[in-house]
Design a protein around this motif. Structure first.
Motif, PDB file in Angstrom:
ATOM      1  N   MET A 133       0.826  -1.201   0.000  1.00 48.03           N
ATOM      2  CA  MET A 133       0.000   0.000   0.000  1.00 48.03           C
ATOM      3  C   MET A 133       0.872   1.268   0.000  1.00 48.03           C
ATOM      4  N   ASP A 134       1.979   1.212   0.713  1.00 54.06           N
ATOM      5  CA  ASP A 134       2.905   2.342   0.734  1.00 54.06           C
ATOM      6  C   ASP A 134       3.492   2.587  -0.654  1.00 54.06           C
ATOM      7  N   ILE A 135       3.872   1.510  -1.344  1.00 54.33           N
ATOM      8  CA  ILE A 135       4.465   1.643  -2.680  1.00 54.33           C
ATOM      9  C   ILE A 135       3.458   2.213  -3.674  1.00 54.33           C
ATOM     10  N   VAL A 136       2.243   1.658  -3.708  1.00 52.02           N
ATOM     11  CA  VAL A 136       1.269   2.136  -4.703  1.00 52.02           C
ATOM     12  C   VAL A 136       0.814   3.559  -4.400  1.00 52.02           C
ATOM     13  N   ASN A 137       0.772   3.923  -3.131  1.00 53.58           N
ATOM     14  CA  ASN A 137       0.432   5.307  -2.810  1.00 53.58           C
ATOM     15  C   ASN A 137       1.521   6.265  -3.281  1.00 53.58           C
ATOM     16  N   LYS A 138       2.779   5.855  -3.166  1.00 54.55           N
ATOM     17  CA  LYS A 138       3.879   6.669  -3.680  1.00 54.55           C
ATOM     18  C   LYS A 138       3.828   6.751  -5.205  1.00 54.55           C
ATOM     19  N   LEU A 139       3.411   5.663  -5.842  1.00 52.72           N
ATOM     20  CA  LEU A 139       3.281   5.673  -7.298  1.00 52.72           C
ATOM     21  C   LEU A 139       2.217   6.660  -7.760  1.00 52.72           C
ATOM     22  N   GLN A 140       1.050   6.601  -7.131  1.00 57.68           N
ATOM     23  CA  GLN A 140      -0.001   7.507  -7.594  1.00 57.68           C
ATOM     24  C   GLN A 140       0.293   8.953  -7.240  1.00 57.68           C
ATOM     25  N   GLU A 141       0.954   9.197  -6.134  1.00 61.04           N
ATOM     26  CA  GLU A 141       1.365  10.569  -5.816  1.00 61.04           C
ATOM     27  C   GLU A 141       2.348  11.091  -6.860  1.00 61.04           C
ATOM     28  N   GLY A 142       3.257  10.209  -7.316  1.00 63.35           N
ATOM     29  CA  GLY A 142       4.227  10.603  -8.333  1.00 63.35           C
ATOM     30  C   GLY A 142       3.584  10.920  -9.671  1.00 63.35           C
ATOM     31  N   LEU A 143       2.407  10.350  -9.918  1.00 55.75           N
ATOM     32  CA  LEU A 143       1.674  10.611 -11.162  1.00 55.75           C
ATOM     33  C   LEU A 143       0.642  11.731 -10.995  1.00 55.75           C
ATOM     34  N   GLY A 144       0.568  12.304  -9.805  1.00 56.59           N
ATOM     35  CA  GLY A 144      -0.403  13.363  -9.570  1.00 56.59           C
ATOM     36  C   GLY A 144      -1.809  12.859  -9.328  1.00 56.59           C
ATOM     37  N   ILE A 145      -1.929  11.645  -8.840  1.00 57.31           N
ATOM     38  CA  ILE A 145      -3.236  11.043  -8.551  1.00 57.31           C
ATOM     39  C   ILE A 145      -3.334  10.830  -7.045  1.00 57.31           C
ATOM     40  N   ASN A 146      -4.440  11.200  -6.455  1.00 51.92           N
ATOM     41  CA  ASN A 146      -4.536  11.051  -5.000  1.00 51.92           C
ATOM     42  C   ASN A 146      -5.891  10.544  -4.522  1.00 51.92           C
ATOM     43  N   ASN A 147      -6.694  10.022  -5.435  1.00 49.43           N
ATOM     44  CA  ASN A 147      -8.037   9.602  -5.013  1.00 49.43           C
ATOM     45  C   ASN A 147      -8.336   8.152  -5.341  1.00 49.43           C
ATOM     46  N   VAL A 148      -7.301   7.343  -5.585  1.00 48.34           N
ATOM     47  CA  VAL A 148      -7.501   5.922  -5.890  1.00 48.34           C
ATOM     48  C   VAL A 148      -7.140   5.105  -4.659  1.00 48.34           C
ATOM     49  N   SER A 149      -8.052   4.228  -4.251  1.00 46.68           N
ATOM     50  CA  SER A 149      -7.777   3.350  -3.109  1.00 46.68           C
ATOM     51  C   SER A 149      -7.471   1.937  -3.604  1.00 46.68           C
ATOM     52  N   PHE A 150      -6.426   1.349  -3.052  1.00 44.91           N
ATOM     53  CA  PHE A 150      -6.062  -0.021  -3.387  1.00 44.91           C
ATOM     54  C   PHE A 150      -6.385  -0.976  -2.243  1.00 44.91           C
ATOM     55  N   GLU A 151      -7.097  -0.489  -1.249  1.00 47.56           N
ATOM     56  CA  GLU A 151      -7.332  -1.285  -0.044  1.00 47.56           C
ATOM     57  C   GLU A 151      -8.141  -2.546  -0.316  1.00 47.56           C
ATOM     58  N   ASP A 152      -9.009  -2.533  -1.341  1.00 46.30           N
ATOM     59  CA  ASP A 152      -9.837  -3.710  -1.615  1.00 46.30           C
ATOM     60  C   ASP A 152      -9.236  -4.609  -2.692  1.00 46.30           C
ATOM     61  N   TRP A 153      -7.985  -4.339  -3.083  1.00 47.77           N
ATOM     62  CA  TRP A 153      -7.341  -5.176  -4.087  1.00 47.77           C
ATOM     63  C   TRP A 153      -6.838  -6.466  -3.443  1.00 47.77           C
ATOM     64  N   VAL A 154      -6.949  -7.547  -4.173  1.00 51.87           N
ATOM     65  CA  VAL A 154      -6.513  -8.845  -3.659  1.00 51.87           C
ATOM     66  C   VAL A 154      -4.985  -8.934  -3.683  1.00 51.87           C
ATOM     67  N   CYS A 155      -4.432  -9.472  -2.604  1.00 48.22           N
ATOM     68  CA  CYS A 155      -2.990  -9.725  -2.526  1.00 48.22           C
ATOM     69  C   CYS A 155      -2.770 -11.239  -2.422  1.00 48.22           C
ATOM     70  N   GLN A 156      -1.712 -11.710  -3.021  1.00 46.06           N
ATOM     71  CA  GLN A 156      -1.402 -13.136  -3.021  1.00 46.06           C
ATOM     72  C   GLN A 156       0.086 -13.303  -2.786  1.00 46.06           C
ATOM     73  N   PHE A 157       0.486 -14.347  -2.068  1.00 47.64           N
ATOM     74  CA  PHE A 157       1.909 -14.634  -2.099  1.00 47.64           C
ATOM     75  C   PHE A 157       2.169 -16.070  -2.511  1.00 47.64           C
ATOM     76  N   ARG A 158       3.373 -16.247  -3.050  1.00 47.57           N
ATOM     77  CA  ARG A 158       3.806 -17.546  -3.544  1.00 47.57           C
ATOM     78  C   ARG A 158       5.208 -17.793  -3.014  1.00 47.57           C
ATOM     79  N   ILE A 159       5.378 -18.922  -2.334  1.00 50.40           N
ATOM     80  CA  ILE A 159       6.696 -19.276  -1.806  1.00 50.40           C
ATOM     81  C   ILE A 159       7.296 -20.324  -2.733  1.00 50.40           C
ATOM     82  N   ASN A 160       8.492 -20.033  -3.225  1.00 49.08           N
ATOM     83  CA  ASN A 160       9.070 -20.753  -4.347  1.00 49.08           C
ATOM     84  C   ASN A 160      10.339 -21.509  -3.962  1.00 49.08           C
ATOM     85  N   LYS A 161      10.481 -22.691  -4.537  1.00 48.98           N
ATOM     86  CA  LYS A 161      11.683 -23.501  -4.328  1.00 48.98           C
ATOM     87  C   LYS A 161      12.197 -23.981  -5.681  1.00 48.98           C
ATOM     88  N   TYR A 162      13.479 -23.745  -5.920  1.00 47.06           N
ATOM     89  CA  TYR A 162      14.136 -24.206  -7.137  1.00 47.06           C
ATOM     90  C   TYR A 162      15.212 -25.213  -6.734  1.00 47.06           C
TER      91      TYR A 162
END
Length: 305
Positions: A133-162
């Protein structure tokens, strides 16, 4: 070690404590590279937690196959992935919607996680979600956007082994692809490299291990959301030495129900809308059903010229 590796790399490095001074550099990294390394984020995700999580990942991926198979898909490719004909050196477990306490606890229960493992996973999921959330907020601030919320976006993680052996050196660990997500926060292996990102010119850049840092990749959804400004970086993993390589990839996928589209601030007469609005679920199904691995799905979603 980290500072030395950073100094040799040409991949942009973003200091998360130096905003808004780093804002222009962040946007340029997204446009030119589609990826960047971040430092000084430990106020959100402590290095001690990163190390604890890596130990948990190692133990979970050593579980018997019958237990790992309990990690079922929620959406295609979100659960356990055994070594396959396409990626024979790769194995992974996945947690869909790491921002949901219920989903996190279910993931832990399916894998018979110990109380310590469960506590570590819960803390890690919460911290990484906050960092995203910190990263995407910095991204939209850098583009001059300040009214988009990402709070309801789905997050996923994947733990990988090679599982790399001397015989598999120079073989691919994971084939060339783009991520279907908006962005990916990658905690890479501390010692064994292999990740390579493709530059706009088509050349590959090795992403060497750099403990104490994180790599952020932009995916297909970032290209759509930015109206074509951000690069969905193509990347792959190559076997460069024998050993077991572990990584943790956390994905900010897309909105649960709302459509994906560029904010009005990024659309005007000189920059017309490039992509039709669509849901993330539709996009994911389009990619999977057509075996689109390197961003081809976006071509079918372009606004007719």
């Amino acid at each position: 070690m980290a500072a030395d590796t950073i100094s040799k790399s040409t991949i942009p490095v973003i200091d998360m404590r130096d905003f808004p001074a780093e804002s222009g550099k962040l946007i340029k990294a997204c446009e030119d590279w589609g990826c960047f390394r971040i430092v000084n984020f430990q106020g959100i995700l402590p290095e001690s937690l990163m190390l604890e999580m890596k130990a948990v990942v190692k133990s979970l991926l050593e579980l018997p196959i019958e237990i790992k198979k309990r990690n079922k898909d929620v959406i295609a490719g979100s659960g356990y992935m055994a070594p396959s004909k396409i990626n024979p050196l790769y194995e992974a477990l996945g947690l869909y919607d790491m921002a949901s306490p219920q989903a996190v606890n279910a993931f832990c229960s399916y894998l018979d996680a110990t109380p310590h493992q469960r506590d570590t996973i819960v803390k890690y999921a919460k911290a990484v979600n906050e960092l995203m959330m910190d990263i995407v907020n910095k991204l939209q601030e850098g583009l001059g956007i300040n009214n988009v919320s990402f709070e309801d976006w789905v997050c996923q993680f994947r733990i990988n082994k090679y599982s790399f052996t001397p015989e598999t050196v120079s073989s691919p660990g994971v084939q060339l692809h783009t991520d279907s997500s908006f962005l990916t926060v990658l905690q890479d292996d501390e010692t064994i490299g292999g990740l390579e990102v493709m530059k706009r010119c088509g050349e590959f850049e090795a992403v060497d291990p750099c403990p104490g840092t994180l790599l952020v990749n932009l995916g297909d959804i970032a290209t759509v959301w930015s109206n074509g400004r951000f690069l969905n970086v193509k990347h792959r993993v190559m076997c460069k030495e024998a050993g077991t390589r572990l990584s943790i990839a956390s994905f900010l996928l897309g909105p649960k129900e709302a459509t994906v589209e560029a904010p009005p601030e990024l659309v005007d007469s000189e920059h017309p809308r490039l992509f039709v609005p669509f849901t993330y679920e539709y996009f994911r199904n389009l990619r999977v059903s057509n075996k689109f691995h390197t961003g081809e799905a976006l071509d079918s979603l372009r606004v007719p010229s």
